[in-house]
Design a protein around this motif. Structure first.
Motif, PDB file in Angstrom:
ATOM      1  N   LEU A   1      -1.235  10.355  -4.970  1.00  0.00           N
ATOM      2  CA  LEU A   1      -1.988   9.205  -5.459  1.00  0.00           C
ATOM      3  C   LEU A   1      -1.809   8.022  -4.510  1.00  0.00           C
ATOM      4  CD1 LEU A   1       0.024  10.405  -8.051  1.00  0.00           C
ATOM      5  CD2 LEU A   1      -1.963   9.487  -9.254  1.00  0.00           C
ATOM      6  N   LEU A   2      -2.708   7.054  -4.620  1.00  0.00           N
ATOM      7  CA  LEU A   2      -2.621   5.817  -3.848  1.00  0.00           C
ATOM      8  C   LEU A   2      -2.373   4.666  -4.812  1.00  0.00           C
ATOM      9  CD1 LEU A   2      -2.999   4.524  -0.980  1.00  0.00           C
ATOM     10  CD2 LEU A   2      -5.376   4.084  -1.661  1.00  0.00           C
TER      11      LEU A   2
ATOM     12  N   VAL B   1       0.883  -1.170   0.000  1.00  0.00           N
ATOM     13  CA  VAL B   1       0.000   0.000   0.000  1.00  0.00           C
ATOM     14  C   VAL B   1       0.918   1.216   0.000  1.00  0.00           C
ATOM     15  CG1 VAL B   1      -1.824   1.243   1.210  1.00  0.00           C
ATOM     16  CG2 VAL B   1      -1.778  -1.272   1.256  1.00  0.00           C
ATOM     17  N   GLN B   2       0.851   2.006  -1.054  1.00  0.00           N
ATOM     18  CA  GLN B   2       1.843   3.063  -1.269  1.00  0.00           C
ATOM     19  C   GLN B   2       1.188   4.418  -1.536  1.00  0.00           C
ATOM     20  OE1 GLN B   2       3.768   1.442  -4.738  1.00  0.00           O
ATOM     21  NE2 GLN B   2       5.158   0.139  -3.546  1.00  0.00           N
ATOM     22  N   LEU B   3       1.768   5.461  -0.957  1.00  0.00           N
ATOM     23  CA  LEU B   3       1.437   6.827  -1.347  1.00  0.00           C
ATOM     24  C   LEU B   3       2.431   7.235  -2.425  1.00  0.00           C
ATOM     25  CD1 LEU B   3      -0.558   9.122  -0.385  1.00  0.00           C
ATOM     26  CD2 LEU B   3       1.486  10.159   0.649  1.00  0.00           C
ATOM     27  N   ILE B   4       1.891   7.676  -3.545  1.00  0.00           N
ATOM     28  CA  ILE B   4       2.737   8.099  -4.664  1.00  0.00           C
ATOM     29  C   ILE B   4       2.741   9.633  -4.743  1.00  0.00           C
ATOM     30  CG2 ILE B   4       3.079   8.008  -7.168  1.00  0.00           C
ATOM     31  CD1 ILE B   4       3.502   5.303  -5.827  1.00  0.00           C
ATOM     32  N   LEU B   5       3.913  10.207  -4.771  1.00  0.00           N
ATOM     33  CA  LEU B   5       4.075  11.645  -4.997  1.00  0.00           C
ATOM     34  C   LEU B   5       4.714  11.804  -6.367  1.00  0.00           C
ATOM     35  CD1 LEU B   5       5.431  12.669  -1.461  1.00  0.00           C
ATOM     36  CD2 LEU B   5       3.060  12.660  -2.274  1.00  0.00           C
ATOM     37  N   ARG B   6       3.975  12.400  -7.303  1.00  0.00           N
ATOM     38  CA  ARG B   6       4.440  12.488  -8.695  1.00  0.00           C
ATOM     39  C   ARG B   6       4.628  13.952  -9.084  1.00  0.00           C
ATOM     40  NH1 ARG B   6       0.567   9.590 -12.605  1.00  0.00           N
ATOM     41  NH2 ARG B   6      -0.664  11.472 -12.229  1.00  0.00           N
ATOM     42  N   ASN B   7       5.854  14.260  -9.468  1.00  0.00           N
ATOM     43  CA  ASN B   7       6.193  15.640  -9.838  1.00  0.00           C
ATOM     44  C   ASN B   7       5.364  16.089 -11.036  1.00  0.00           C
ATOM     45  OD1 ASN B   7       7.826  17.841 -11.273  1.00  0.00           O
ATOM     46  ND2 ASN B   7       8.897  17.643  -9.315  1.00  0.00           N
TER      47      ASN B   7
ATOM     48  N   PHE C   1       7.638   9.293  -6.726  1.00  0.00           N
ATOM     49  CA  PHE C   1       8.320   8.879  -5.508  1.00  0.00           C
ATOM     50  C   PHE C   1       7.337   8.106  -4.638  1.00  0.00           C
ATOM     51  CE2 PHE C   1      10.573  12.471  -7.145  1.00  0.00           C
ATOM     52  CZ  PHE C   1      11.911  12.215  -6.887  1.00  0.00           C
ATOM     53  N   VAL C   2       7.854   7.121  -3.914  1.00  0.00           N
ATOM     54  CA  VAL C   2       6.992   6.205  -3.172  1.00  0.00           C
ATOM     55  C   VAL C   2       7.239   6.330  -1.670  1.00  0.00           C
ATOM     56  CG1 VAL C   2       6.396   3.778  -2.764  1.00  0.00           C
ATOM     57  CG2 VAL C   2       6.971   4.565  -5.079  1.00  0.00           C
ATOM     58  N   ALA C   3       6.134   6.455  -0.929  1.00  0.00           N
ATOM     59  CA  ALA C   3       6.167   6.355   0.532  1.00  0.00           C
ATOM     60  C   ALA C   3       5.241   5.212   0.924  1.00  0.00           C
ATOM     61  CB  ALA C   3       5.724   7.664   1.177  1.00  0.00           C
ATOM     62  N   ALA C   4       5.774   4.219   1.606  1.00  0.00           N
ATOM     63  CA  ALA C   4       5.004   3.005   1.907  1.00  0.00           C
ATOM     64  C   ALA C   4       4.259   3.134   3.227  1.00  0.00           C
ATOM     65  CB  ALA C   4       5.933   1.799   1.954  1.00  0.00           C
ATOM     66  N   PHE C   5       2.981   2.757   3.201  1.00  0.00           N
ATOM     67  CA  PHE C   5       2.207   2.651   4.435  1.00  0.00           C
ATOM     68  C   PHE C   5       2.593   1.371   5.166  1.00  0.00           C
ATOM     69  CE2 PHE C   5      -0.605   5.447   1.991  1.00  0.00           C
ATOM     70  CZ  PHE C   5      -1.017   6.362   2.953  1.00  0.00           C
TER      71      PHE C   5
END
Length: 508
Positions: free
Chosen positions: A466-467, A417-423, A430-434
């Motif tokens: 994004l998720l 389950v990932q939060l995606i930060l897209r420029n 970029f990925v931040a994992a829950f």
């Protein structure tokens, strides 16, 4: 004053928008924004859930799976004799080892199995394999008349040899195997009419003896060892799991799995169920039955085994098929029947789309088929998201998502389950994992509130939020066909498999 003017302008803008444009609403604060979302009513083709298509392959005349046919199943497909259409991400494959009943599996067959898995991978579907020796019956002068021995399955020694041969191929193709079914024993691999593992029918001894149970347990143990530990193996009856876990003398009132035991990769956590006569009778044609042992007789155990399975299936893979339309009105839609109630109570993730059509068609005329399509397995609806609007590139961000699982079950295989930060300028993601286990997103409300460390290497700029719920396998985790789509309007990106949260994060 500037803030008041901005709020007034925003209110005028919102009043001028159409209802569709208001599908996603954002309420800004000093550092965060709250967005709400509109639930979708579409039948979404999500991985490892829903109605499945059926394929049958005989080793004596191996006809490989077709990539174009498998890929077409993802679209709305008509079924001969059905009054409904289905869109499927799952294909059940019955591999009939009819030319290997007394001999090892050939290298050619194993190569073709690998090719079938590659075909599924390319087509964007996953498989539910079951290996068996026979799917035909013959009548005669035996007690049951319509089904008589010899039945045509293989000895325990042959079965164990075949599982050993299949093991490296099952492991190599784990990514496209949703779940295994035990198979092997008896006609259809349903563990009932068998020449070598105890014939519990009136043709044979009328129950299972201790040695019969031990032989079956040995086969299941071999299959669990052959399949990667994060994959489940389904058995035909709940008593089989009880006898495997607690021993041959185990009571039908044995305790079901607990939340603490779930998804721990133990054998107990990895045994699921396939009911191939769902809603067919009070005990589903022997599904909920005590088959005895050497010291006890067979007996009805419907209440005890239904209770056991209702609790245990919260944590395991469950699927199957209907087999008759005779159990009326119980098999019908509510309020006259209990169809949706049974799906929910036993946490069904998938069902055969092509059998039994008489019963399945009744759900169309009864008005509950669309609901069943939507709710088989998981169905995640994003209700609300509280998202930051600005952050330091070296800091943390707090995210709070409220998600409802309105399906019958949770996912049974692990996935990130990932939060995606897209420029927004470069498109770099970029990925931040829950820190969460999606397999424990049970039916009900999931409150995913976490503080995440900003991804390494992220730079100043504006980012879409994004998720992402991708497949756990490296071979599939960038393929949107294997990512989970939220059941919301205007959130899905079909090209990436991301779910848009409609937030913008300014990184400083």
């Amino acid at each position: 004053m500037k803030a008041l003017a901005l709020l007034a302008a925003s209110a005028l803008f919102l009043m001028s928008c159409s209802k569709k444009e208001l599908a996603i609403k954002s309420t800004p604060t000093d550092t965060a924004t709250t967005a709400t979302y509109t639930e979708s009513t579409l039948d979404i083709v999500n991985p490892e859930r829903g109605f499945f298509q059926y394929a049958e392959i005989h080793s004596s005349n191996y006809i490989p799976l077709s990539q174009s046919l498998l890929a077409s199943y993802r679209n709305s497909t008509s079924i001969t004799g059905a009054t409904y259409t289905v869109s499927c991400s799952l294909v059940f494959v019955e591999y009939v080892l009819d030319s290997f009943v007394t001999t090892p599996i050939s290298a050619d067959f194993l190569t073709k199995f690998d090719q079938d898995c590659a075909t599924a991978r390319a087509a964007g579907v996953k498989l539910i394999p079951r290996f068996i020796y026979t799917n035909t019956t013959h009548s005669g002068t035996c007690a049951e008349q319509s089904v008589c021995p010899l039945y045509g399955d293989a000895t325990k020694a042959i079965v164990l040899e075949h599982i050993s041969q299949l093991a490296p191929h099952l492991q190599a193709n784990e990514d496209v195997i949703a779940v295994m079914q035990l198979g092997f024993i008896g006609i259809y691999g349903e563990n009932y009419y068998t020449d070598y593992f105890g014939d519990a029918s009136s043709n044979g001894q009328g129950k299972l003896l201790d040695q019969n149970w031990q032989d079956r347990i040995d086969v299941l143990k071999a299959m669990l060892a052959a399949v990667p530990t994060d994959r489940m193996v389904q058995v035909r009856t709940p008593q089989f799991k009880e006898r495997y876990v607690y021993g041959i003398q185990a009571s039908v009132n044995s305790p079901a799995m607990t939340d603490a035991e779930a998804f721990t990769e133990t054998d107990k956590a990895r045994i699921g169920f396939h009911n191939d006569c769902f809603l067919s009778s009070t005990n589903d044609e022997g599904t909920y039955f005590d088959y005895g042992n050497s010291s006890t007789p067979e007996a009805d155990a419907t209440t005890a085994l239904r209770n056991y399975e209702a609790y245990d299936t919260k944590y395991t893979a469950v699927g199957g098929e209907t087999c008759t339309d005779a159990y009326t009105p119980q098999n019908e839609c509510e309020p006259s029947g209990i169809a949706k109630t049974e799906f929910a109570e036993f946490h069904y993730s998938f069902l055969n789309a092509v059998y039994d059509l008489d019963l399945n068609n009744n759900w169309v005329s009864g008005g509950c088929m669309d609901s069943i399509k939507q709710k088989l397995g998981y169905r995640f609806v994003l209700r609300k998201a509280e998202l930051p609007t600005s952050a330091s590139a070296t800091g943390n961000i707090s995210v709070n998502l409220t998600i409802a699982n309105i399906g019958y079950a949770s996912p049974f295989n692990p996935r990130p389950v990932q939060l995606i930060l897209r420029n927004q300028t470069s498109g770099k993601a970029f990925v931040a994992a829950f820190n969460t286990d999606i397999r424990k997103w049970y039916t009900g409300t999931i409150n995913l509130q976490q503080t995440l460390t900003m991804p390494s290497g992220i730079t100043a700029g504006n980012y879409d939020v994004l998720l992402n719920l991708p497949d756990n396998a490296a071979t599939l985790n960038t393929n949107p066909n294997f990512s989970i789509q939220l059941a919301n309007d205007n959130t899905w990106e079909s090209t990436t498999g991301y779910n848009k949260l409609q937030g913008t994060l300014v990184v400083k």
